[in-house]
Enzyme design. Structure first.
Site, PDB file in Angstrom:
ATOM      1  N   ASP A 215      -7.804   5.601 -38.027  1.00  0.00           N
ATOM      2  CA  ASP A 215      -8.641   6.701 -38.515  1.00  0.00           C
ATOM      3  C   ASP A 215     -10.068   6.216 -38.689  1.00  0.00           C
ATOM      4  O   ASP A 215     -10.404   5.077 -38.360  1.00  0.00           O
ATOM      5  CB  ASP A 215      -8.093   7.247 -39.843  1.00  0.00           C
ATOM      6  N   GLY A 241     -11.096   3.324 -35.873  1.00  0.00           N
ATOM      7  CA  GLY A 241     -11.359   3.591 -34.477  1.00  0.00           C
ATOM      8  C   GLY A 241     -11.352   5.073 -34.157  1.00  0.00           C
ATOM      9  O   GLY A 241     -11.153   5.917 -35.037  1.00  0.00           O
ATOM     10  N   PHE A 243      -9.513   7.848 -31.897  1.00  0.00           N
ATOM     11  CA  PHE A 243      -8.297   8.030 -31.100  1.00  0.00           C
ATOM     12  C   PHE A 243      -8.549   8.719 -29.770  1.00  0.00           C
ATOM     13  O   PHE A 243      -7.675   8.780 -28.915  1.00  0.00           O
ATOM     14  CB  PHE A 243      -7.199   8.746 -31.887  1.00  0.00           C
ATOM     15  N   HIS A 260      -3.972  20.449 -34.052  1.00  0.00           N
ATOM     16  CA  HIS A 260      -4.527  21.773 -34.360  1.00  0.00           C
ATOM     17  C   HIS A 260      -6.028  21.727 -34.635  1.00  0.00           C
ATOM     18  O   HIS A 260      -6.681  22.767 -34.677  1.00  0.00           O
ATOM     19  CB  HIS A 260      -3.770  22.425 -35.519  1.00  0.00           C
TER      20      HIS A 260
END
Length: 351
Positions: A215, A241, A243, A260
């Protein structure tokens, strides 16, 4: 006697139903007020003060450093919506629902309240008509930036967002542990896992599992702290980091309330990154709301309007829409089931 519209059969029933509709619509129109009452009670820790022994508005106000008269008015409003029970003589007690606003209790919705009824979400919803009219979020008009950048600049709201899913993480972690055979899983990456409650829950159920949270830098600190508090630091890593660029190699990928937040293209990119890093036989668990049948009461349909308001391209989806994303991202869904929370668990295997 000649019938009039007022005396015709069924008129009384129609009038009663119209009266009910009037009341229901009025409740909807004033729903923003209810949300702000709940947020204020959470912000001022009203339920925690009462649980600690304060029962009157004067006693709560002394603990909360608030004005006694307006504190009473807030507590009276909380009693009117079921968060408090009035005992007479100016004394209040929390209801079971009100207990869920306390900090740290099992299933607490305090941080969820502070996030969903907080300023950045609140002000973004104010632009919903323009978002629908133009077909895109107005969050930049509302905040001057996207919500994640706003969270980085306003740590208090960012912390509430990062912690808002903790109670649901505890629920879905228990259900995921019960449905999965984790005996062959040595490592799991909680993608965008915030404080890591999901992967930490699985680690508690599987003593051999090594957990990783991937995260943003400002939230991985909370994940490392949570692991330390649970005595799991020796099997836990917090990785800072993006993703969308790269994810660590693992046997299991966890994506809770991540897809979402993004449009289809971004979701596919993330899923492909997980697939590229996946070890042989790896699986993925996706935790999301799944939209129900159109026209039925559906929390997801309302939540979808929140995604339109606060994210740039995010949306809630039907199961077949998720399946299309999984296929494009190199995965195949093997199961899907609802949980005791609003989330579904979708299990994927590499295609």
């Amino acid at each position: 006697m000649r019938e009039t519209p007022e005396t015709a059969p069924g008129h009384e029933d129609a009038a009663l139903e119209r009266e009910r509709d009037f009341g229901r619509l009025l409740q909807m129109i004033t729903g923003h007020g209810v949300a702000q009452i709940v947020r204020t009670a959470a912000t001022l820790s009203i339920m925690d003060h009462i649980a600690a022994g304060a029962r009157t508005a004067d006693e709560v106000a002394e603990r909360a450093s608030t004005h006694p008269a307006t504190t009473y008015r807030l507590m009276r409003a909380c009693a009117s919506i079921g968060l408090l029970a009035y005992e007479g003589d100016g004394r209040f007690a929390p209801t079971p629902m009100g207990e869920l606003l306390r900090e740290g209790v099992p299933g607490s919705l305090r941080d969820t309240t502070l996030h969903l009824a907080g300023y950045s979400t609140w002000v973004s919803w104010a632009h919903l008509p323009e978002a629908v009219r133009e077909g895109r979020t107005q969050v930049y008009k509302a905040l001057g930036m996207d919500q994640f950048t706003y969270f980085a600049q306003h740590p208090e709201e960012g912390d509430a967002f990062a912690s808002s899913g903790s109670s649901m993480s505890e629920i879905v972690a228990a259900e995921a542990a019960s449905m999965l055979d984790l005996s062959g899983v040595s490592s799991a990456v909680d993608v965008g896992g915030a404080n890591g409650r999901l992967v930490l829950g699985l680690m508690q159920a599987s003593p051999a599992l090594h957990g990783i949270v991937l995260d943003r830098p400002e939230v991985t600190v909370a994940a490392a702290r949570a692991a330390e508090e649970l005595g799991l630091s020796d099997r836990f890593s917090a990785v800072q980091g993006d993703f969308f660029e790269e994810v660590p190699a693992a046997d299991l990928y966890l994506l809770k309330w991540i897809l979402h937040d993004w449009d289809d293209e971004a979701c596919v990119r993330l899923l492909r990154n997980c697939r590229a890093a996946a070890r042989l036989g790896a699986r993925a668990l996706v935790f999301e709301l799944v939209l129900g049948e159109v026209g039925t009461p559906d929390f997801g349909a309302v939540a979808d309007m929140n995604m339109l308001s606060v994210t740039d391209g995010g949306r809630e989806r039907h199961l077949h829409e998720y399946d299309a994303l999984f296929t494009a991202g190199g995965w195949r869904r093997v199961s899907a089931r609802p949980t005791r929370s609003p989330l579904w668990i979708m299990e994927l295997e590499a295609a």
